[in-house]
Write an enzyme that holds these catalytic residues in place. Sequence first.
Site, mmCIF file in Angstrom:
data_model
loop_
_atom_site.group_PDB
_atom_site.id
_atom_site.type_symbol
_atom_site.label_atom_id
_atom_site.label_comp_id
_atom_site.label_asym_id
_atom_site.label_seq_id
_atom_site.Cartn_x
_atom_site.Cartn_y
_atom_site.Cartn_z
ATOM 1 N N ASP A 92 0.859 -1.183 0.000
ATOM 2 C CA ASP A 92 0.000 0.000 0.000
ATOM 3 C C ASP A 92 0.899 1.237 0.000
ATOM 4 O O ASP A 92 2.130 1.130 0.034
ATOM 5 C CB ASP A 92 -0.991 -0.040 1.161
ATOM 6 C CG ASP A 92 -0.316 0.001 2.517
ATOM 7 O OD1 ASP A 92 0.903 0.264 2.586
ATOM 8 O OD2 ASP A 92 -1.003 -0.236 3.521
ATOM 9 N N ASP A 270 -7.657 -7.596 0.276
ATOM 10 C CA ASP A 270 -6.740 -7.822 1.391
ATOM 11 C C ASP A 270 -7.481 -7.461 2.650
ATOM 12 O O ASP A 270 -8.383 -6.605 2.619
ATOM 13 C CB ASP A 270 -5.504 -6.913 1.283
ATOM 14 C CG ASP A 270 -5.809 -5.514 1.791
ATOM 15 O OD1 ASP A 270 -5.521 -5.228 2.970
ATOM 16 O OD2 ASP A 270 -6.366 -4.705 1.018
#
Lengths: 374, 374
Positions: A92, A270
């Site tokens: 991320d 996720d």
Amino acid sequence: MTRFAFELHATDGRARTGKITMQRGEIRTPAFMPVGTAATVKAMKPESVREIGADIILGNTYHLMLRPGAERMARLGGLHNFMKWDRPVLTDSGGYQVMSLSELRKLTEKGVEFRSHIDGSKHMLTPERSMEIQRLLGSDIVMCFDECPRADRPRDEIAASMELSMRWAKRSRDGFDSGEEHAARSALFGIQQGALDEGLRRVSAQKLVDIGFDGYAVGGLAVGEGQEAMFGVLDYAPEMLPKDHPRYLMGVGKPDDLVGAVERGIDMFDCVLPTRSGRNGQAFTWNGPINLRNARFAEDQEPLDPTSNCSASRDYSKAYLHHLHKSHEILGAMLLTEHNLAFYQALMQRMRDAIAQGSFTAFAGEFRSSYFGK
Amino acid sequence: MTRFAFELHATDGRARTGKITMQRGEIRTPAFMPVGTAATVKAMKPESVREIGADIILGNTYHLMLRPGAERMARLGGLHNFMKWDRPVLTDSGGYQVMSLSELRKLTEKGVEFRSHIDGSKHMLTPERSMEIQRLLGSDIVMCFDECPRADRPRDEIAASMELSMRWAKRSRDGFDSGEEHAARSALFGIQQGALDEGLRRVSAQKLVDIGFDGYAVGGLAVGEGQEAMFGVLDYAPEMLPKDHPRYLMGVGKPDDLVGAVERGIDMFDCVLPTRSGRNGQAFTWNGPINLRNARFAEDQEPLDPTSNCSASRDYSKAYLHHLHKSHEILGAMLLTEHNLAFYQALMQRMRDAIAQGSFTAFAGEFRSSYFGK
């Protein structure tokens, strides 16, 4: 060697199955990515993460930039070498966790200034620095640096934040592209914002497509809006994103969230839920979640799933797992983390199979009926 | 099927190597038994405990009688089935931990009354009840119920305590023998007491031999007396015990303790040190112990032992282990526990090989020179 390719094998309604091909391996979609926050999927060895069926894991830029640090990680040969995971890693951008974990944040057009939650040290994250950090980590799928506001803010705030994220998306694209070797073997995903507003979602999608990315994430969901509101957005948002690129729903979710999101055209997920729950005694099963700390399991000799390929699910009694969790034993966290991740991977495999066979609607109905005990 | 047999293959000075044969498997001696206090070798799956070379593990009667409870464990099919370890288990008698962990102890001729350190509930341990609990657990090697006083008490206290332990040894023998099926497939070890007093050690040994046991433990050491005093006792105590039965030094120890004790005729050991140290960042190596939390390992790319068969020792850099321990990650405890237990098992294997080759003195010298960096 293929840098990034996405192939659709079958669709069933809006649900899709296929695969992503990258230099470090293939990712079967729909895919669930276990979260490896601090260069470890908590309580799991990397070979076990692979054995239970994960094709890709997620790493957190915010955590890794603070400890061990991005430059240090690069000196140590990158995240894959550090943690002994040789398949794809998605990282991320750090944006989300800066807002949720750090202190003394200052948001400007340039980026976000903040203090570490570990030692109070001062840091700055910008689109350019986020791209640089993800490059230093050696990420395979890099996420744009964005801002994710709470969904319940006024529309003009949501709109301004989305516009800022789109400007940052362009700067992320430019930053990523400047990393020559790394850019030649990895991929960059854009992130759609706009909260619960269909018009803003459409504007955001168009701006991202104009820049051009390898994949597109639906961001700004799973931030407390509830499943109904999330599904409401997913009824239209994925369709705004290019069909021939993977769509990733960030930070989701519960097993029934995954089924509903795949039904609405999502390809990647996720979430910390299976790993975090595993450490807290919660096990996911085809008949719904249970908490092993509950006294009713104290003499339950059945395993969590006698038909599973995963030994944590198949070989140990609920009574033993109950004992381990009551006794705060590390093995309790280890076994339940492994069980939960194996359950999530089995769920993804069943969804992929059902889509390939054109029976996803029936599968989803049966799943819900069993999971919710109806 | 053989209930219990001890075969000596070679001796070298006072050091011995051989094997114990029991129904659940063979135990190569000298043997180190990983400690599985609460029905788990902390932070290890049972198959990993076996893979790193352990032939037998130890279970703690005190912990297991309190949680999950002996009768419950019997209903669940015994300790082996509960924790999925199908090889031999040695259980201690509970006596030592009653004295070190519980509250409000009352010691009488009959036994010890105490309150649980978990929930304050009241319990009584006697030789008879300890034998019954170890039978309910399904133990392979049962230890006599004894009292272990501090080595620095006055001689008359040590003597009285030893005499009490010897009366309890006879009651343990009788209690064990009354468990028909269990007694027919398991073994009972006596425990020599007498602290640092050679005369008392001799009396204790003779009383135990008169009763007759399958193996003999040297008890009352590793309770703070220091290595020199312990080796002083081991210079005479093992020789007082029958040559044709295994000798077990309880609760020992550091790697150099093991080498010195094998040198003095000991065949079996157990200790929490490798597992507990592993959770605290300490790693045992052939060049001595190191603490991975130390900043000097932050960029150390070398593994703990590149020549090891154990992946935890061979495949991960010290930098990664440093990061995991600084970040309090469960994987740090998992990998270092496995490394330490693998190191202990490798040390036992090297000692067995050296004794078989008649080169134990040379081995011990080289080990110390490397371990202490001299």
